[in-house]
Write an enzyme that holds these catalytic residues in place. Structure first.
Site, PDB file in Angstrom:
ATOM      1  N   TYR A   1      -4.684  -6.434  16.971  1.00  0.00           N
ATOM      2  CA  TYR A   1      -4.597  -5.635  15.739  1.00  0.00           C
ATOM      3  C   TYR A   1      -5.801  -4.713  15.609  1.00  0.00           C
ATOM      4  O   TYR A   1      -5.669  -3.524  15.292  1.00  0.00           O
ATOM      5  CB  TYR A   1      -4.498  -6.569  14.535  1.00  0.00           C
ATOM      6  CG  TYR A   1      -4.428  -5.866  13.201  1.00  0.00           C
ATOM      7  CD1 TYR A   1      -3.264  -5.229  12.789  1.00  0.00           C
ATOM      8  CD2 TYR A   1      -5.522  -5.858  12.341  1.00  0.00           C
ATOM      9  CE1 TYR A   1      -3.188  -4.585  11.554  1.00  0.00           C
ATOM     10  CE2 TYR A   1      -5.466  -5.227  11.111  1.00  0.00           C
ATOM     11  CZ  TYR A   1      -4.294  -4.589  10.726  1.00  0.00           C
ATOM     12  OH  TYR A   1      -4.235  -3.963   9.507  1.00  0.00           O
TER      13      TYR A   1
ATOM     14  N   ILE B   1       0.843  -1.201   0.000  1.00  0.00           N
ATOM     15  CA  ILE B   1       0.000   0.000   0.000  1.00  0.00           C
ATOM     16  C   ILE B   1       0.875   1.246   0.000  1.00  0.00           C
ATOM     17  O   ILE B   1       0.646   2.177  -0.787  1.00  0.00           O
ATOM     18  CB  ILE B   1      -0.963  -0.010   1.195  1.00  0.00           C
ATOM     19  CG1 ILE B   1      -2.043  -1.073   0.971  1.00  0.00           C
ATOM     20  CG2 ILE B   1      -1.592   1.371   1.396  1.00  0.00           C
ATOM     21  CD1 ILE B   1      -3.010  -1.232   2.125  1.00  0.00           C
TER      22      ILE B   1
END
Length: 240
Positions: free
Chosen positions: A148, A14
């Protein structure tokens, strides 16, 4: 003079897509990376055609004080794209303290510290844009990815709060929350699991890093000049 943007995690899929798109639009870039020298060389070679300034900065942002090396390397600055991150998959009861500390430092502490140290460069101009690449799990949470999900949710809370604090200074603060993006981060899943995941997504496919990059460009640009404190959900309709 062109604009200068710091991209953390620039050698990830990304981050690299963001770097290539921004470079093609004339931005000069600070490219933070940790240890992927080969990917950095490839990225710099890809960017060379655009003729702007591209400055590598090496630092392990999972360590508490590593942000200082990043911030001390920044001069002219018009925006921050925080794209650093790793996922951890497993039961919360099985996670070690070291893993939890690294997750927190990488996703939250370093984001806050880098932003805090660099804000004066933006407030001096009374302009700028800060963008965090968060996650769908920061919005809705995920079993087996509790830690996470927690740090990604903390990123979103930070973005929303900071946007209110900095709005009168002309600094916009937003986030992108990708869903299932076709990158190496999904390599932990089997082909069958990915097929099941795709079937759950209303658009019937995974997203791409390039699509995330386009959203980042939008948030950096004047096209989003009246947007701050927002989270763009890029998930194909998976979760509303």
């Amino acid at each position: 003079m062109g604009k200068h943007i710091l991209i953390t995690g620039a050698t990830g899929e990304i981050g690299a897509s963001v770097a290539k798109l921004l470079a093609s639009k004339g931005y000069s870039l600070y490219l933070h990376y940790h240890k992927n020298e080969e990917s950095l060389r490839t990225l710099l070679n890809d960017l060379s055609q655009y003729g702007q300034e591209y400055i590598p900065i090496k630092a392990d942002l999972s360590k508490r004080d590593a942000y200082r090396h990043v911030t001390s390397s920044i001069f002219a600055l018009d925006g921050i794209v925080y794209a650093s991150g790793v996922s951890v998959y497993g039961m919360l009861a099985d996670l070690q303290d070291e893993t939890l500390d690294q997750l927190w430092n990488l996703h939250v502490a370093s984001l806050i510290s880098i932003t805090r140290e660099l804000l004066p460069k933006l407030t001096q101009k009374q302009a700028g844009s800060i963008i965090a690449v968060s996650s769908i799990w920061g919005q809705v949470g995920a079993s087996m990815e509790v830690a996470y999900s927690t740090v990604k949710g903390a990123q979103i809370a930070f973005i929303k709060a900071l946007s209110k604090e900095m709005a009168r200074n002309g600094i916009r603060v937003n986030a992108v929350a990708p869903g299932a993006i076709d990158t190496k981060m999904l390599s932990m899943f089997t082909a069958e699991e990915k097929e099941w995941m795709t079937e759950e997504i209303p658009m019937g496919r995974l997203g791409s890093a390039a699509e995330v990059a386009e959203s980042v460009l939008f948030l950096l640009s004047d096209s989003s000049s009246y947007m701050t404190g927002q989270v763009l959900s890029l998930n194909g309709g998976w979760h509303m």
